[in-house]
Design an enzyme around this catalytic site. Structure first.
Site, short mmCIF file in Angstrom:
data_model
loop_
_atom_site.label_atom_id
_atom_site.label_comp_id
_atom_site.label_asym_id
_atom_site.label_seq_id
_atom_site.Cartn_x
_atom_site.Cartn_y
_atom_site.Cartn_z
N ARG A 46 9.02 45.00 -72.89
CA ARG A 46 8.09 43.86 -72.98
C ARG A 46 8.89 42.58 -73.24
NH1 ARG A 46 6.13 42.91 -77.63
NH2 ARG A 46 5.49 45.04 -78.10
N TYR A 98 -8.55 26.35 -59.43
CA TYR A 98 -8.88 27.74 -59.12
C TYR A 98 -9.98 28.24 -60.07
CZ TYR A 98 -8.15 32.78 -58.78
OH TYR A 98 -8.33 34.12 -58.62
N ASP A 170 0.20 23.87 -61.21
CA ASP A 170 0.00 25.13 -60.49
C ASP A 170 0.46 24.89 -59.04
OD1 ASP A 170 -1.00 27.27 -58.96
OD2 ASP A 170 -2.72 27.56 -60.29
N LYS A 195 0.08 35.53 -54.17
CA LYS A 195 -0.20 34.84 -52.92
C LYS A 195 1.08 34.77 -52.09
CE LYS A 195 -4.09 34.55 -55.10
NZ LYS A 195 -4.50 33.40 -55.90
C1 LIG Z 1 -5.01 33.26 -57.24
C2 LIG Z 1 -4.73 32.02 -58.00
C3 LIG Z 1 -4.54 32.03 -59.38
C4 LIG Z 1 -4.70 33.28 -60.21
O1 LIG Z 1 -3.71 34.22 -59.91
P1 LIG Z 1 -3.93 35.83 -60.01
O2 LIG Z 1 -2.61 36.33 -59.55
O3 LIG Z 1 -5.06 36.17 -59.12
O4 LIG Z 1 -4.22 36.13 -61.43
C5 LIG Z 1 -4.22 30.84 -60.00
N1 LIG Z 1 -4.09 29.69 -59.31
C6 LIG Z 1 -4.27 29.64 -57.98
C7 LIG Z 1 -4.12 28.35 -57.26
C8 LIG Z 1 -4.59 30.80 -57.27
O5 LIG Z 1 -4.78 30.74 -55.95
#
Ligand SMILES: *Cc1c(COP(=O)(O)O)cnc(C)c1O
Length: 378
Positions: A46, A98, A170, A195
Site C-alpha cells: 500500500r 465530470y 483534471d 480513459k
Molecule cells: C472518468 C472520469 C473521471 C473518473 O475516473 P474513474 O476512473 O472512472 O474513477 C474523472 N474525471 C474525468 C474527466 C473523467 O472522464
C-alpha cells in the site's frame, strides 16, 4: 527528447535487477527486512510497490512534475487530492465537471464540512465572484465533458498563485501528450487513466502528479493513509498503454477532425462541440495551451428520441459509458454519465436530452463516417 520518444524512454522502463525491458509485475504485498526498519525501499505494497512506483515515476516525467501517484480509479485519485482540504475550507470548481466529481463534492465532501462553488471557469469574472475568505483550492477540468469548454490554465494559475490557492487540473481529456498543466502553472494534475492512458477499455485507474516535493510528501501520506492504491497488474497495463499514447492520440484526433467536418455539413445536427472548430468559443485558447484538440466530439440532434434512434442504427459506435479507448463509443450524457446531475442543473449547463457524445476511436474514419451517415440520414 521529443514527445513520442519520451513516451518510450521518459520513465524508468527497465527492471534494475534483470534488465527486463518491460517492468515486471511485482505481485507482492510485503518485503523482507534485513533488520528492523532496514529494507530496500519497500515495506508494504500500500505504501509502495515497485511496479506501481515505475508507473508513478513514468507519469511524473510525462507531466513534468516532481512526483506521481497511482490510484485504483480516477475518483480515488480525486478523493485523495481533495483530502488535502479540511473542514471549513471552500473550493471553486468548473461548473460542468465530470459527474463523479460533482457527486463527491456535493454528497461526500459537504458532509465533512468542505464547501464548494461551481462556476464558469472560462470566465475570470465568474471565478473572481466565487472567491471567499476561506477558499483554499480551485479545481478545473479542461476541456470539459461533454461540452468541451476550455479554461485558460495560465490565467487561472496566476490568479491562484496570487491568492495562495491550490490549483488542481483534471487533464483526462487532453492527456500529457497534448497538454501539461503543471508547466502552465498548476499545482496538481489528475487523470482518470481508465480513459486515454489505459486506452483499451480494460482497466480502471487514476493518476495524480504534483509540482513539488512538499506536495509530493503530503499526497503520498494521503495515498498511504486512505489506501486507494493501484495494483501491480493494472499498473503494468497502464505502462503498456502509455507507450502507444502518442500514436493513439494522433489517430483519435485525425478521425475526430474528419467526423467534425462531416457533421458540419448536415442540417440535422443543431450544434457541434469540438475545440478544433474555428467557431468554438475558446478555439484560440485551446490552440495556445494544448498541442491537440483531442478525440471527443459532442453534438445535438434535437431530442432524446432522435438520439435513441441514431444510436440503435449505429454499427461501429458502441453505446457505452467511458471514453478514450481504441474503439469508438457513443453516449447520451443526460441519461448516462451526467444522470447524477439534477435535471435543472443539466439544462442550465446545456447538457440537453438530444446531446450525444462520441469518443472517436482509431478505426478507419471512412467506416466511421459511413456508419454515422447511415444512422443520421435514416
Ligand atoms: C472518468 C472520469 C473521471 C473518473 O475516473 P474513474 O476512473 O472512472 O474513477 C474523472 N474525471 C474525468 C474527466 C473523467 O472522464
Amino acid at each position: 527528447m521529443k514527445r513520442k520518444t519520451k513516451l518510450i524512454h521518459g520513465g524508468n522502463p527497465f527492471d534494475p535487477h534483470t534488465g527486463a525491458v518491460s517492468v515486471p509485475i511485482y505481485q507482492v504485498s510485503t518485503y523482507k527486512q534485513d533488520d528492523i526498519g532496514v529494507h530496500k525501499g519497500y515495506e508494504y505494497s500500500r505504501t509502495g510497490n515497485p511496479t506501481r512506483h515505475a508507473l508513478e515515476q513514468y507519469i511524473a516525467a510525462l507531466e513534468e512534475g516532481a512526483r506521481g501517484f497511482a490510484f485504483s480509479s480516477g475518483m480515488a485519485a480525486i478523493h485523495a487530492v481533495f483530502s488535502l482540504l479540511s473542514a471549513g475550507d471552500h473550493i471553486i470548481l468548473t461548473d460542468d465537471v465530470y459527474g463523479g466529481t460533482y457527486r463527491i463534492v456535493t454528497k461526500v465532501l459537504n458532509r465533512l464540512g468542505i464547501e464548494a462553488t461551481f462556476t464558469d471557469t472560462t470566465s475570470m469574472v465568474e471565478v473572481e465572484k466565487s472567491l471567499r475568505p476561506n477558499t483554499r483550492a480551485l479545481f478545473v477540468e479542461t476541456p470539459t465533458n461533454p461540452l468541451l469548454k476550455v479554461t485558460d490554465i495560465t490565467a487561472i494559475a496566476a490568479w491562484c498563485a496570487n491568492k495562495k490557492l491550490l490549483f488542481i487540473v483534471d487533464n483526462t481529456f487532453s492527456t500529457p501528450y497534448w497538454q501539461n498543466p503543471l508547466t502552465l502553472g498548476a499545482d496538481i494534475v489528475l487523470h482518470s487513466a481508465t480513459k486515454y492512458i489505459g486506452g483499451h477499455s480494460d482497466v480502471v485507474a487514476g493518476l495524480a502528479v504534483v509540482k513539488d516535493d512538499q506536495l509530493g510528501e503530503e499526497l503520498h501520506f494521503l495515498q498511504n493513509a486512505t489506501g486507494g492504491v493501484l495494483g501491480p497488474q493494472d499498473s503494468w497495463l497502464l505502462m503498456r498503454g502509455l507507450k502507444t499514447l502518442g500514436l493513439r492520440m494522433e489517430a483519435h484526433e485525425e478521425n475526430a477532425q474528419a467526423i467534425v467536418q462531416y457533421l458540419s455539413g448536415l442540417d440535422t445536427v443543431e450544434s457541434i462541440h469540438y475545440p478544433g472548430l474555428l467557431s468554438h468559443p475558446q478555439h484560440e485558447l485551446a490552440k495556445r495551451q494544448a498541442r491537440g484538440f483531442g478525440g471527443i466530439v459532442s453534438f445535438d440532434v434535437g431530442s432524446g428520441d432522435k438520439a435513441s434512434h441514431i444510436i440503435r442504427k449505429l454499427k461501429y459506435f458502441t453505446l457505452a459509458e467511458s471514453l478514450g479507448a481504441v474503439e469508438s463509443l457513443i453516449s447520451v450524457p443526460a441519461r448516462m454519465t451526467h444522470a447524477s446531475i439534477p435535471s435543472e442543473r443539466r439544462a442550465l449547463l446545456g447538457i440537453t436530452d438530444g446531446l450525444v457524445r462520441l469518443s472517436v476511436g482509431i478505426e478507419d474514419h471512412e467506416d466511421l463516417i459511413a456508419d454515422l451517415a447511415n444512422a443520421l440520414q435514416g
